[in-house]
Structures are given as structure tokens and as C-alpha cells.
Design an enzyme around this catalytic site. Structure first.
Site, PDB file in Angstrom:
ATOM      1  N   ARG A  51       0.826  -1.229   0.000  1.00 33.85           N
ATOM      2  CA  ARG A  51       0.000   0.000   0.000  1.00 33.85           C
ATOM      3  C   ARG A  51       0.847   1.261   0.000  1.00 33.85           C
ATOM      4  O   ARG A  51       0.388   2.324  -0.419  1.00 33.85           O
ATOM      5  CB  ARG A  51      -0.973   0.012   1.181  1.00 33.85           C
ATOM      6  CG  ARG A  51      -1.863   1.257   1.185  1.00 33.85           C
ATOM      7  CD  ARG A  51      -2.976   1.227   2.199  1.00 33.85           C
ATOM      8  NE  ARG A  51      -2.545   0.860   3.514  1.00 33.85           N
ATOM      9  CZ  ARG A  51      -1.855   1.646   4.356  1.00 33.85           C
ATOM     10  NH1 ARG A  51      -1.519   2.868   3.991  1.00 33.85           N
ATOM     11  NH2 ARG A  51      -1.517   1.217   5.545  1.00 33.85           N
ATOM     12  N   TYR A 105     -12.871  13.729 -19.678  1.00 34.36           N
ATOM     13  CA  TYR A 105     -13.373  12.365 -19.467  1.00 34.36           C
ATOM     14  C   TYR A 105     -14.544  12.421 -18.466  1.00 34.36           C
ATOM     15  O   TYR A 105     -14.473  13.153 -17.463  1.00 34.36           O
ATOM     16  CB  TYR A 105     -12.227  11.486 -18.950  1.00 34.36           C
ATOM     17  CG  TYR A 105     -12.698  10.201 -18.346  1.00 34.36           C
ATOM     18  CD1 TYR A 105     -13.435   9.284 -19.107  1.00 34.36           C
ATOM     19  CD2 TYR A 105     -12.452   9.894 -17.015  1.00 34.36           C
ATOM     20  CE1 TYR A 105     -13.903   8.107 -18.543  1.00 34.36           C
ATOM     21  CE2 TYR A 105     -12.909   8.716 -16.448  1.00 34.36           C
ATOM     22  CZ  TYR A 105     -13.638   7.830 -17.224  1.00 34.36           C
ATOM     23  OH  TYR A 105     -14.108   6.671 -16.658  1.00 34.36           O
ATOM     24  N   ASP A 177      -4.046  15.655 -18.064  1.00 34.22           N
ATOM     25  CA  ASP A 177      -4.295  14.231 -18.283  1.00 34.22           C
ATOM     26  C   ASP A 177      -3.774  13.911 -19.681  1.00 34.22           C
ATOM     27  O   ASP A 177      -4.333  14.357 -20.690  1.00 34.22           O
ATOM     28  CB  ASP A 177      -5.799  13.965 -18.152  1.00 34.22           C
ATOM     29  CG  ASP A 177      -6.160  12.492 -18.357  1.00 34.22           C
ATOM     30  OD1 ASP A 177      -5.412  11.790 -19.064  1.00 34.22           O
ATOM     31  OD2 ASP A 177      -7.197  12.064 -17.830  1.00 34.22           O
ATOM     32  N   LYS A 202      -5.118   2.365 -20.513  1.00 33.57           N
ATOM     33  CA  LYS A 202      -5.274   2.591 -21.963  1.00 33.57           C
ATOM     34  C   LYS A 202      -3.954   2.277 -22.680  1.00 33.57           C
ATOM     35  O   LYS A 202      -3.479   1.176 -22.605  1.00 33.57           O
ATOM     36  CB  LYS A 202      -5.752   4.015 -22.213  1.00 33.57           C
ATOM     37  CG  LYS A 202      -6.772   4.530 -21.203  1.00 33.57           C
ATOM     38  CD  LYS A 202      -8.081   3.772 -21.214  1.00 33.57           C
ATOM     39  CE  LYS A 202      -9.068   4.471 -20.291  1.00 33.57           C
ATOM     40  NZ  LYS A 202     -10.090   3.627 -19.742  1.00 33.57           N
TER      41      LYS A 202
HETATM   42  N1  PLP Z   1      -8.580   9.842 -18.133  1.00 36.58           N
HETATM   43  C1  PLP Z   1      -9.089   9.589 -19.343  1.00 36.58           C
HETATM   44  C2  PLP Z   1      -8.795  10.518 -20.470  1.00 36.58           C
HETATM   45  C3  PLP Z   1      -9.884   8.456 -19.550  1.00 36.58           C
HETATM   46  O1  PLP Z   1     -10.381   8.219 -20.768  1.00 36.58           O
HETATM   47  C4  PLP Z   1     -10.149   7.596 -18.452  1.00 36.58           C
HETATM   48  C5  PLP Z   1     -10.983   6.391 -18.610  1.00 36.58           C
HETATM   49  O2  PLP Z   1     -11.586   6.164 -19.630  1.00 36.58           O
HETATM   50  C6  PLP Z   1      -9.621   7.914 -17.205  1.00 36.58           C
HETATM   51  C7  PLP Z   1      -8.824   9.036 -17.080  1.00 36.58           C
HETATM   52  C8  PLP Z   1      -9.892   7.051 -16.002  1.00 36.58           C
HETATM   53  O3  PLP Z   1      -9.079   5.935 -16.051  1.00 36.58           O
HETATM   54  P1  PLP Z   1      -9.379   4.545 -15.296  1.00 36.58           P
HETATM   55  O4  PLP Z   1     -10.577   3.937 -15.952  1.00 36.58           O
HETATM   56  O5  PLP Z   1      -8.107   3.783 -15.473  1.00 36.58           O
HETATM   57  O6  PLP Z   1      -9.666   4.869 -13.866  1.00 36.58           O
END
Ligand code: PLP
Length: 386
Positions: A51, A105, A177, A202
Site C-alpha cells: 500500500r 473524461y 491528463d 489505456k
Molecule cells: N482519463 C481519461 C482521459 C480516460 O479516458 C479515463 C478512462 O476512460 C480515465 C482518465 C480514467 O481511467 P481509469 O478507468 O483507469 O480509472
């Protein structure tokens, strides 16, 4: 001696490796042990525990991720959302305010709109391409500016250089992001961003078989976020660390293929009479194309589009496809297709969605590594039958 791991392709394979292979193993082994002997540890921080994000699999990944974006430090997390939530909870406190790009997102959007206000943290959505408007939303308690490199799902590329200079001028933290671009196409710390976040679920992992996240950037901020994550408990399991490291090794070859294949497919879609609009920053018709070409080393594997018909035609088209899986998520070796209004952005209220231009007929395609021509043939037959 100089570091032989200079190019990103080499770093993907070797950065973070121990000085000598462990027991001669060329693949970094999985240390599937929750705890480690405490002898010699002088403080709580020196105790090794899954952790606390400090087991050998974590440490080697942290070094690799930092090297990929030429950053000071990195942290892996249990998911992209764990990276996003730990970052904002570490860097903001009750009474603080931040700016956020208006198209993000869906999970991030929901966290900002539903959870943070409950903690006394407020924000304003701003248009990424309209720097003139940012100043008017600035408050004395504004601490952070949050954007996406290529937004999900509209694939906009904001004025990222101005985001950085604005943040520096006003002494606020810049967070981006970088999931859709990946470090192959964009490395935020090189452009002055303080923190870069990834959903490693991803492209970074690339095989649709784990959920993971990362925070990369300035050491003092990453350390603060690590302390918060240690308390929240969103650490990545060592076996998932191993899988992520394995996925990362092929990121460069995968990403270059995604970039080319998506560009070819976007061009095909743009020239098809059944298609109303294609959103892909690599197309000259995209409003942010010039900026994207200047900032990015590739335009990524994500394409959004709308058909001339409405929601019914979009559903028919998706049903007739034979190669892409109809599923949310993205960035894997297999093509995935989805309607964001029903998946990634389903949690958003419909008025907000419509305002942004994410209609019921809006389709998002994650172009996988199948042969480009097979995908084009499949899309063509589905368009021509629907
Ligand atoms: N950021 C983006 C651009 C995303 O498309 C996603 C999920 O689709 C996330 C963050 C969140 O990621 P996670 O599903 O791994 O928590």
C-alpha cells in the site's frame, strides 16, 4: 559514463531496471509480497509494504515512467481515477478553487462536479482555446488548472503552451491528463507542466487486461500525492505493475502504428458521403490541427465521428461492424467502438453533454492494431448497409 538509455524506445525497455538482472532474469520478476523485513528501516517511510507504493515492482516502474516524460518523479496508482482523485485531494483543500477545461473524461467531470464541491473545493469550467477568458475566472484562492492533452471524446487540443505560461504567471499548479496522447506523442513536463496524469489502463498498458494509473512530474508534488495515495489506499498490485511494465515495452511500436492507422481511417471517414463530421486532430479540417501538429509528435489512435443520420443510424452502423468490439475504454490492441453518451459520458447530465456537442449519435472509435485496410473495409460495409 553517460546514460545509454537516451531515446524513448530504449527507455521503454530498460529504464528502471536494476543494475544487475535479479538471478539473471531478463524480465523484472514479480515481488508478490505484501510486506518486507523491517530490519534497517529507520522511519515509517522506509518500511516496504504494497500500500505504500514502494515495493521493488513499484520503484522500478516509477523510474521508468519518470524517464519516459523526462520528469523528476512518478507514481503508479490503482487506476486512472485513483491518480486523478489522489492528485486533486493532495493539492487542494477546502476553500480552494481551480480551473478545469470544459470537455473532460466523464469520470473526471463527475468527480469535479459531484465530489469536490462536497469537500468545499470549487471550480470553474473554462474553454481550453480561449485564454482571454481564463483571467476572468481567476480568484485569489485559485490553486490549479486542469486540462487534457487531447480531450475525451471531442479530441480538442487546447492552447497548452498558454496554459503553462498562465499558471506560471499566476503561481498555480498545472495538471494535464496525458492519456490520449501517451508519452510517445506528448511529454508534458518538457513543456513546463507540473503534473502529468495517465490512465495506464489505456495505451501505456495497451492490452485491455488491467486497470492502472500514473502521476508523473515535479518531485515535491509527486511526494505529496504519494502520501495522500498511501492514506487513500489506491496502490497498484505488484502483478499489475509487472503487466504494466510488460505493456510499456511495446508502447513506441504500438503508438506509431495507432497514429498512422487512425489518420488513414479518419481520412477515409471524412471522404465518405454517409459521414457528417469527423473529429481527429491529425485532419487539416480539425480546428486545432495546426496547434496539434506543433505540439504533438503524433495525433493518437482515437477518432470521433457523427453520421448524417441520427442515433438510430449510429446504432445500426455499430451493430453491423464485425471487427471492433462494442465496448467502452480505449488504447488496446483491439479496436473498440462506443457511443460516449451511453458509456464514458453517461454519468454527465444530458444537457451538459448536448451543450458540449456529445449527441446520442456521436461515435468514438479506438483504433487498434488490426490491419488498417481490414478496418476500413469493415467500416465501409457497415456504413453502406446502415
Ligand atoms: N482519463 C481519461 C482521459 C480516460 O479516458 C479515463 C478512462 O476512460 C480515465 C482518465 C480514467 O481511467 P481509469 O478507468 O483507469 O480509472
Amino acid at each position: 559514463m553517460d546514460n545509454p538509455f537516451k531515446a524513448i524506445e530504449t527507455k521503454l525497455i530498460h529504464a528502471g531496471d536494476p543494475p544487475e538482472p535479479i538471478e539473471g532474469a531478463v524480465a523484472f520478476p514479480v515481488f508478490q509480497s505484501s510486506t518486507f523485513l523491517s530490519e534497517g528501516a529507520k522511519s515509517y517511510d522506509e518500511l516496504k509494504y504494497i500500500r505504500l507504493n514502494n515495493t521493488p515492482n513499484h520503484v522500478s516502474l516509477h523510474k521508468k515512467l519518470a524517464a519516459l516524460e523526462n520528469a523528476e518523479a512518478a507514481l503508479v496508482t490503482a487506476s486512472g481515477m485513483a491518480a486523478i482523485s489522489a492528485t486533486l485531494l493532495a493539492l487542494l483543500a477546502s476553500g480552494d478553487h481551480f480551473l478545469a477545461q470544459d470537455c473532460l473524461y466523464g469520470g473526471t467531470h463527475d468527480f469535479f462536479t459531484r465530489d469536490l464541491p462536497e469537500l468545499g473545493i470549487t471550480f470553474d469550467f473554462v474553454t481550453g482555446n480561449d485564454p482571454g477568458s481564463w483571467e476572468s475566472h481567476l480568484k485569489p484562492q485559485t490553486r490549479l488548472f486542469y486540462v487534457e492533452t487531447i480531450t475525451n471524446p471531442l479530441l480538442q487540443v487546447a492552447d497548452l503552451e498558454r496554459v503553462v505560461s498562465f499558471c506560471k504567471a499566476h503561481n498555480i499548479i498545472s495538471v494535464i491528463d496525458n492519456t490520449f496522447a501517451s508519452p510517445i506523442n506528448f511529454r508534458p513536463p518538457e513543456w513546463g507542466f507540473d503534473i502529468s496524469i495517465h490512465s495506464c489502463t489505456k495505451y501505456l498498458n495497451g492490452h485491455s487486461d488491467i486497470v492502472a494509473g500514473a502521476v508523473i512530474g515535479k518531485r515535491d508534488l509527486v511526494e505529496k500525492i504519494t502520501r495522500k495515495l498511501n492514506h487513500l489506499g489506491g496502490s497498484l498490485d505488484p502483478h499489475a505493475c509487472f503487466l504494466l511494465d510488460r505493456g510499456l515495452k511495446t508502447l513506441a511500436v504500438r503508438m506509431k502504428y495507432h497514429n498512422q492507422s487512425a489518420l488513414d481511417i479518419a481520412r477515409f471517414l471524412e471522404n465518405h458521403q454517409a459521414v457528417k463530421k469527423v473529429y481527429y486532430p491529425g485532419l487539416e479540417s480539425h480546428p486545432d490541427h495546426d496547434r496539434a501538429a506543433r505540439l504533438l509528435d503524433g495525433f493518437g489512435g482515437m477518432i470521433s465521428f457523427e453520421l448524417k443520420g441520427g442515433a438510430e443510424e449510429a446504432d445500426q452502423f455499430i451493430k453491423k461492424l464485425r471487427i471492433p468490439f462494442v465496448a467502452p475504454s480505449l488504447g488496446g490492441v483491439e479496436s473498440l467502438i462506443t457511443k460516449p453518451s451511453e458509456t464514458s459520458h453517461a454519468g454527465m447530465n444530458p444537457q451538459d453533454r448536448e451543450k458540449l456537442g456529445i449527441s446520442e449519435s456521436f461515435i468514438r472509435l479506438s483504433v487498434g492494431l488490426e490491419a488498417t485496410q481490414d478496418l476500413i473495409d469493415d467500416i465501409k460495409q457497415a456504413l453502406e448497409q446502415s
